[in-house]
Design a protein around this motif. Structure first.
Motif, PDB file in Angstrom:
ATOM      1  N   LEU A 195     -28.747  12.259 -56.498  1.00 19.25           N
ATOM      2  CA  LEU A 195     -30.169  12.234 -56.859  1.00 19.25           C
ATOM      3  C   LEU A 195     -30.820  13.556 -56.445  1.00 19.25           C
ATOM      4  CD1 LEU A 195     -32.403  10.434 -58.097  1.00 19.25           C
ATOM      5  CD2 LEU A 195     -33.011   9.804 -55.756  1.00 19.25           C
ATOM      6  N   TYR A 196     -30.786  14.531 -57.371  1.00 15.46           N
ATOM      7  CA  TYR A 196     -31.420  15.832 -57.112  1.00 15.46           C
ATOM      8  C   TYR A 196     -32.945  15.660 -57.175  1.00 15.46           C
ATOM      9  CZ  TYR A 196     -26.726  17.624 -57.943  1.00 15.46           C
ATOM     10  OH  TYR A 196     -25.380  17.862 -57.854  1.00 15.46           O
ATOM     11  N   PRO A 197     -33.684  16.651 -56.703  1.00 19.72           N
ATOM     12  CA  PRO A 197     -35.146  16.539 -56.746  1.00 19.72           C
ATOM     13  C   PRO A 197     -35.672  16.355 -58.171  1.00 19.72           C
ATOM     14  CG  PRO A 197     -34.500  18.299 -55.283  1.00 19.72           C
ATOM     15  CD  PRO A 197     -33.245  17.850 -55.971  1.00 19.72           C
ATOM     16  N   TRP A 198     -34.874  16.728 -59.186  1.00 18.50           N
ATOM     17  CA  TRP A 198     -35.324  16.557 -60.585  1.00 18.50           C
ATOM     18  C   TRP A 198     -34.673  15.332 -61.247  1.00 18.50           C
ATOM     19  CZ3 TRP A 198     -32.506  20.622 -58.580  1.00 18.50           C
ATOM     20  CH2 TRP A 198     -31.154  20.663 -58.911  1.00 18.50           C
ATOM     21  N   GLY A 199     -33.926  14.546 -60.483  1.00 21.55           N
ATOM     22  CA  GLY A 199     -33.319  13.333 -61.040  1.00 21.55           C
ATOM     23  C   GLY A 199     -31.813  13.321 -60.845  1.00 21.55           C
ATOM     24  N   ASP A 207     -37.648  14.015 -55.716  1.00 21.80           N
ATOM     25  CA  ASP A 207     -38.745  14.589 -54.943  1.00 21.80           C
ATOM     26  C   ASP A 207     -38.793  16.106 -55.179  1.00 21.80           C
ATOM     27  OD1 ASP A 207     -40.460  15.534 -53.053  1.00 21.80           O
ATOM     28  OD2 ASP A 207     -39.356  14.765 -51.321  1.00 21.80           O
ATOM     29  N   PRO A 208     -39.600  16.569 -56.151  1.00 19.53           N
ATOM     30  CA  PRO A 208     -39.623  17.999 -56.481  1.00 19.53           C
ATOM     31  C   PRO A 208     -40.029  18.890 -55.301  1.00 19.53           C
ATOM     32  CG  PRO A 208     -40.790  16.695 -58.140  1.00 19.53           C
ATOM     33  CD  PRO A 208     -40.479  15.768 -57.006  1.00 19.53           C
ATOM     34  N   ALA A 209     -40.893  18.412 -54.401  1.00 17.05           N
ATOM     35  CA  ALA A 209     -41.335  19.255 -53.278  1.00 17.05           C
ATOM     36  C   ALA A 209     -40.171  19.559 -52.344  1.00 17.05           C
ATOM     37  CB  ALA A 209     -42.451  18.552 -52.517  1.00 17.05           C
ATOM     38  N   LEU A 210     -39.215  18.637 -52.285  1.00 18.41           N
ATOM     39  CA  LEU A 210     -38.036  18.812 -51.432  1.00 18.41           C
ATOM     40  C   LEU A 210     -37.248  20.060 -51.850  1.00 18.41           C
ATOM     41  CD1 LEU A 210     -35.996  17.638 -49.340  1.00 18.41           C
ATOM     42  CD2 LEU A 210     -34.997  16.327 -51.213  1.00 18.41           C
ATOM     43  N   PHE A 211     -37.176  20.275 -53.169  1.00 16.56           N
ATOM     44  CA  PHE A 211     -36.411  21.411 -53.685  1.00 16.56           C
ATOM     45  C   PHE A 211     -36.969  22.727 -53.142  1.00 16.56           C
ATOM     46  CE2 PHE A 211     -35.426  24.371 -57.291  1.00 16.56           C
ATOM     47  CZ  PHE A 211     -34.063  24.377 -57.088  1.00 16.56           C
ATOM     48  N   ASP A 212     -38.280  22.909 -53.259  1.00 17.89           N
ATOM     49  CA  ASP A 212     -38.914  24.145 -52.769  1.00 17.89           C
ATOM     50  C   ASP A 212     -38.697  24.302 -51.269  1.00 17.89           C
ATOM     51  OD1 ASP A 212     -39.793  24.639 -55.261  1.00 17.89           O
ATOM     52  OD2 ASP A 212     -41.823  23.870 -54.956  1.00 17.89           O
ATOM     53  N   LEU A 257     -30.001  19.086 -49.366  1.00 24.30           N
ATOM     54  CA  LEU A 257     -31.123  18.280 -49.864  1.00 24.30           C
ATOM     55  C   LEU A 257     -31.144  16.907 -49.191  1.00 24.30           C
ATOM     56  CD1 LEU A 257     -30.786  19.179 -53.650  1.00 24.30           C
ATOM     57  CD2 LEU A 257     -32.796  19.663 -52.247  1.00 24.30           C
ATOM     58  N   ALA A 258     -29.952  16.323 -49.016  1.00 27.14           N
ATOM     59  CA  ALA A 258     -29.879  14.982 -48.421  1.00 27.14           C
ATOM     60  C   ALA A 258     -30.238  15.009 -46.944  1.00 27.14           C
ATOM     61  CB  ALA A 258     -28.476  14.412 -48.607  1.00 27.14           C
ATOM     62  N   ALA A 259     -29.974  16.148 -46.302  1.00 27.92           N
ATOM     63  CA  ALA A 259     -30.147  16.210 -44.848  1.00 27.92           C
ATOM     64  C   ALA A 259     -31.555  16.623 -44.420  1.00 27.92           C
ATOM     65  CB  ALA A 259     -29.148  17.204 -44.266  1.00 27.92           C
TER      66      ALA A 259
END
Ligand code: GAP
Length: 446
Positions: free
Chosen positions: A262-266, A11-16, A323-325
């Motif tokens: 599972l990072y926002p980019w995979g 989920d790329p939006a999660l990263f931002d 990211l997970a939380a």
């Protein structure tokens, strides 16, 4: 605790959203920002410093405190070049570097195709090995005799102290040496926030075993380490174990598995678990002339143990846990952001919130704060409306809020609010430390 993400889709939006939250709330700042920063280097703010400490403590708890077969050390960052010669890092700790002749950008050859990701030019130099270690000089003279390296991993400090630890602790294989600390790598392409930086913190353990037992201990540590992330709130579906292909293995490894997240980019590495065989002890024995062996009194045999190494990145783990939380939901018709961090990982365990700033409430609220601070890391906030303050605590993951109101002065009780369910219960002040401990411990023993 409800997992924040239930489907294994990057989920790329999660990263931002998380990077933004980190800056806005004081988890992570660009380093020396007032001078324009220094590329891909970060400072950890008040919440980041607290959270790093909690992640480190959680690792320490399961890798050292809860075991009788692992002892800690704390070795120096500045290291004699001979260590890195023996470990193979001087010769082999390299990445293939290419330059784009058109835009002059530098890349890791194994991370790009046949054209420059910045300008698209195919005019790239031949790849050449680039050593990732930071070199410095000890003392006032900058000559080769004064050269030293900042450690690129904490592991070698444990190998070179193998005999010291054996002799002073009377441990026998299987046993481990653990340490956490800063490591430095002159990465060609740092990036993705604190995922890959040039200065980072590691949590490593070298587990010395009889060679015949190496394969089963490797399996054991893969399971242990995967479980650890789950125990501290990373949902199962965001974790997996991946065995390395032969071609990926580090120069010292006979087998490696990565705990991947599972990072926002995979999917990407969170921790590596390696069977380092006797590569390090053998090589340091040869280079130093000191035999790094164990004498088994029962069999009368001298042998060089094999090493199973779970090696985790503290700063990377902190980012994965954030990211997970990260989650959003609606409470009483209002959007909220909530970090569903494990209570042992959240920067603050408890926030004490007097309902109003009125002088009548402050003495009792401060008294409660002082009592709780002896056992828990607490925040104290008396500004803004109580609803806003709950949201502020939700957003930084504080599992419990204690609200002191005007009734508290009469009935000697306070309201305890749960971050995840937003449920509120009235608790007598005398029972507060016990109630909070029970709630936090219950999570720990899940
Ligand atoms: N002693 C073994 C070793 O150093 P590694 O896989 O190179 O193994 C272990 O590093 C962990 O350290 C990685 O899984 C990652 O979490 C973290 N790590 C490695 N390089 C990093 C970097 N440049 N920035 C942040 N974390 C890093």
């Amino acid at each position: 605790m409800k997992p924040a993400v239930t489907s294994p889709t990057p989920d790329p939006a999660l990263f931002d959203a998380v990077v933004n939250l980190c800056k806005r709330r004081g988890f992570v700042f660009p380093s020396a920002e007032i001078y324009g920063g220094i590329r891909s280097t970060y400072d950890y703010g008040p919440l980041g410093a607290l959270m790093l400490r909690n992640v480190r403590d959680a690792w320490w708890r399961s890798m050292v405190q809860e075991r009788d077969d692992v002892v800690p050390i704390d070795a120096a960052v500045l290291t004699n070049p001979k260590v890195w010669e023996a470990s193979g890092h001087l010769a082999a700790f390299t990445d293939p570097l290419v330059d784009c002749r058109n835009c002059k950008e530098r890349w890791r050859a194994d991370q790009i195709g046949d054209s420059c990701p910045k300008c698209g030019s195919k005019d790239l130099t031949e790849a050449r090995p680039f050593n990732l270690m930071f070199k410095t000089f000890v003392g006032p003279v900058e000559d080769s005799a004064a050269a030293a390296y900042l450690r690129p991993e904490t592991a070698q400090g444990m190998f070179v102290n193998f005999l010291n630890v054996l002799q002073t602790t009377r441990k026998r294989p299987p046993f481990g040496i653990a340490q956490t600390g800063r490591a430095f790598r002159n990465e060609i392409t740092p990036g993705n926030f604190v995922f890959r930086t040039r200065e980072f913190e590691m949590m490593e353990m070298e587990y010395f075993v009889p060679p015949a037992e190496a394969a089963s201990w490797f399996e054991y540590w893969c399971t242990e380490r995967l479980d650890w992330y789950e125990r501290y709130g990373v949902p199962k579906e965001m974790l997996r174990l991946r065995q390395h292909e032969e071609s990926e293995l580090s120069h010292y490894s006979a087998g490696t598995a990565d705990v991947e997240f599972l990072y926002p980019w995979g999917w990407g590495e969170l921790e590596g678990i390696a069977n380092r065989t006797d590569f390090d002890l053998r090589s340091h024995s040869e280079h130093s002339g000191t035999k790094l062996e164990y004498f088994d009194q029962t069999s009368g045999e001298h042998y060089m143990p094999y090493v199973i190494e779970p090696a985790a990145g503290l700063t990377r783990t902190m980012m994965a846990m954030l990211l997970a939380a990260y989650d959003t939901d609606v409470v009483a018709g209002e959007d909220r952001t909530v970090l569903r961090l494990h209570p042992r990982i959240a920067p603050y365990s408890v926030a004490v919130l007097p309902l109003s700033k009125k002088e009548t409430l402050t003495p009792l609220a401060k008294k409660i704060l002082r009592t709780l601070q002896r056992r828990f890391v607490c925040d104290y906030d008396e500004t803004q409306a109580i609803g806003r303050r709950y949201r502020r605590q939700d957003e930084i993951g504080t599992p419990l809020c204690v609200t002191v109101d005007f009734d508290s002065l009469e009935d000697g009780a306070v309201t305890v609010r749960d971050r995840d369910s937003t449920e509120q219960v009235r608790v007598p002040i005398g029972q507060l430390p016990g109630t909070i401990a029970e709630r936090l411990e219950a999570e720990l023993d899940r």
